[in-house]
Write an enzyme that holds these catalytic residues in place. Structure first.
Site, PDB file in Angstrom:
ATOM      1  N   SER A 150       1.678 -30.352  29.695  1.00 27.19           N
ATOM      2  CA  SER A 150       0.730 -30.045  30.766  1.00 27.19           C
ATOM      3  C   SER A 150      -0.310 -31.123  31.025  1.00 27.19           C
ATOM      4  CB  SER A 150       0.041 -28.716  30.482  1.00 27.19           C
ATOM      5  OG  SER A 150      -0.535 -28.726  29.190  1.00 27.19           O
ATOM      6  N   HIS A 178       5.192 -25.567  33.842  1.00 24.51           N
ATOM      7  CA  HIS A 178       5.026 -26.603  34.873  1.00 24.51           C
ATOM      8  C   HIS A 178       6.356 -27.103  35.434  1.00 24.51           C
ATOM      9  CE1 HIS A 178       0.706 -26.970  34.039  1.00 24.51           C
ATOM     10  NE2 HIS A 178       1.072 -26.698  32.784  1.00 24.51           N
ATOM     11  N   LYS A 210       1.494 -21.137  38.920  1.00 24.66           N
ATOM     12  CA  LYS A 210       1.488 -22.578  39.204  1.00 24.66           C
ATOM     13  C   LYS A 210       2.360 -22.821  40.447  1.00 24.66           C
ATOM     14  CE  LYS A 210       0.560 -23.231  34.303  1.00 24.66           C
ATOM     15  NZ  LYS A 210      -0.892 -23.152  34.331  1.00 24.66           N
TER      16      LYS A 210
HETATM   17  C1  LIG Z   1       2.280 -25.153  29.373  1.00 23.82           C
HETATM   18  C2  LIG Z   1       1.453 -23.941  29.681  1.00 23.82           C
HETATM   19  N1  LIG Z   1       1.802 -22.770  29.146  1.00 23.82           N
HETATM   20  C3  LIG Z   1       1.104 -21.650  29.364  1.00 23.82           C
HETATM   21  C4  LIG Z   1      -0.006 -21.665  30.179  1.00 23.82           C
HETATM   22  C5  LIG Z   1      -0.762 -20.397  30.373  1.00 23.82           C
HETATM   23  O1  LIG Z   1      -0.357 -19.762  31.556  1.00 23.82           O
HETATM   24  P1  LIG Z   1      -1.341 -18.773  32.304  1.00 23.82           P
HETATM   25  O2  LIG Z   1      -2.324 -19.598  33.072  1.00 23.82           O
HETATM   26  O3  LIG Z   1      -0.470 -17.915  33.151  1.00 23.82           O
HETATM   27  O4  LIG Z   1      -2.034 -17.990  31.220  1.00 23.82           O
HETATM   28  C6  LIG Z   1      -0.420 -22.880  30.767  1.00 23.82           C
HETATM   29  C7  LIG Z   1      -1.578 -23.017  31.641  1.00 23.82           C
HETATM   30  O5  LIG Z   1      -2.207 -22.220  32.183  1.00 23.82           O
HETATM   31  C8  LIG Z   1       0.333 -24.042  30.512  1.00 23.82           C
HETATM   32  O6  LIG Z   1      -0.031 -25.211  31.031  1.00 23.82           O
END
Ligand SMILES: Cc1ncc(COP(=O)(O)O)c(C=O)c1O
Length: 371
Positions: A150, A178, A210
């Site tokens: 990320s 992502h 996203k």
């Molecule tokens: C790689 C990754 N996994 C999980 C999440 C968490 O997802 P959420 O925003 O739906 O809690 C994020 C960012 O928010 C992320 O970048």
């Protein structure tokens, strides 16, 4: 949410969101949510397993599974909760969770709070992972990786991971927050891009906040996996189900992700255009072919300074600093979206080259000031 955002009355070009396909502000998705609110009201009323699970949730789960070619899918309120819930459900005492060192915080927290032991392998280093796995019981182990990292935008060596998981008979999970919607010809994410199937990667977590432009998350996999999670994933069981309108919005988003492949094509051409011109300017970009394009700045002060200078020129790029990224690797996390046009990228590049000139003069000024 779109190519532009307004902050305290001023409009900026937005290069900081995860709205990769430009769907977050799409009126068709908003309309789907509005109709669902008119039908269901706003609240789901309870957890999924009580009376919170509506036909909108059910259809979304079915449509996601069908799109990804898995037996089933299960919704979670957020990606954070999905990761915590999945890892905690699967890992028993004496089990091991193997994680790439740069995995997202929610995966690391899932590993830390599990009843097993978390072991991190050096970023993308399969041989190191193989060594670390020696002597661990594969039937009690889980290998977990981000699909697209990320803060760096690079991707996991998924083929090699799938091969290692198959060889060692270990469960493999990907967090494709992502990648889903963005990568692969059909937008099915890193698994599709790597030419793998869901038999190779049996646990896929995807988010809906996203590329889908909505909110929430899901896990896709076999019937047995989903049944197990329904019984064991505490962040699924013990929480109020998301509003049905969010499920309806995500269903509308899924239709657009499938039908409007031009969004992915346009995004990919913007990524190429940006990288080509940024490299020509001598910018220190990371090795990323995804919409996440980190510009490495080193120390936090420099990242903040460049971010502020960009803001003065009407460009919004939030600086990312430790502890989110390792010490000494503060960066501007530039994220591109199908909502952008080439002219927006030109404006970003021109602002960056101006900042770079100021930055160079600041840096060459420094020793003189110290003298
Ligand atoms: C790689 C990754 N996994 C999980 C999440 C968490 O997802 P959420 O925003 O739906 O809690 C994020 C960012 O928010 C992320 O970048």
């Amino acid at each position: 949410m779109g190519a532009e955002i307004e902050i305290e009355g001023r409009t900026y070009l937005n290069f900081s969101s995860n709205d990769y396909l430009g769907l977050a502000g799409d009126p068709r998705i908003a309309d789907a949510a509005i109709s669902a609110i008119q039908r269901y009201g706003i609240g789901s009323g309870s957890a999924h397993l009580i009376v919170g699970h509506t036909d909108e949730h059910q259809r979304l789960e079915q449509e996601l599974a069908q799109w990804l070619g898995t037996e089933r899918a299960l919704l979670f309120s957020t990606g954070y909760m999905a990761n915590m819930g999945i890892i905690n459900a699967l890992i028993e005492p004496k089990g091991h969770v193997f994680e790439d060192a740069l995995n997202h915080a929610s995966l690391l927290d899932g590993g830390l709070l599990s009843r097993g032991r978390m072991i991190r392998w050096p970023h993308r280093d399969i041989e190191a992972l193989r060594q670390l796995m020696q002597g661990c019981d594969p039937s009690r182990s889980l290998i977990v990786t981000d699909g697209v990292f990320s803060m760096d935008g690079d991707t996991a060596p998924l083929k090699a991971l799938a091969e290692l998981a198959r060889e060692t008979q270990t469960l493999l999970m990907i967090d494709d927050a992502h990648g889903i919607g963005v990568l692969g010809a059909q937008g099915r994410g890193c698994v599709e891009q790597a030419g793998l199937t869901f038999h190779d990667v049996p646990i896929i977590m995807g988010t809906l906040g996203k590329a889908f432009g909505v909110f929430g998350a899901f896990v896709a996999g076999s019937d047995t996996l989903i049944d197990f999670l329904v019984q064991r994933a505490r962040t699924y069981i013990y929480t109020t189900a998301p509003p049905p309108a969010l499920a309806a919005a995500a269903r509308a988003a899924l239709r657009l992700v499938v039908e409007e492949s031009w969004r992915r094509d346009h995004l990919m051409s913007l990524i190429k255009y940006f990288r080509h011109n940024a490299t020509a300017l001598g910018l220190a970009l990371g090795a990323s072919e995804t919409p996440i394009q980190p510009l490495l700045c080193g120390d936090s002060r420099r990242a903040l300074m460049i971010s502020r200078q960009l803001a003065q020129q009407g460009i919004w790029v939030t600086p990312i600093r430790p502890p989110t990224v390792p010490e000494g690797s503060a960066r501007l996390r530039i994220s591109l979206s199908a909502a952008h046009q080439k002219e927006h990228i030109d404006q970003l590049l021109s602002a960056l080259s101006q900042c770079l000139r100021v930055d160079e003069s600041v840096q060459t000024d420094k020793p003189r000031q110290q003298e």
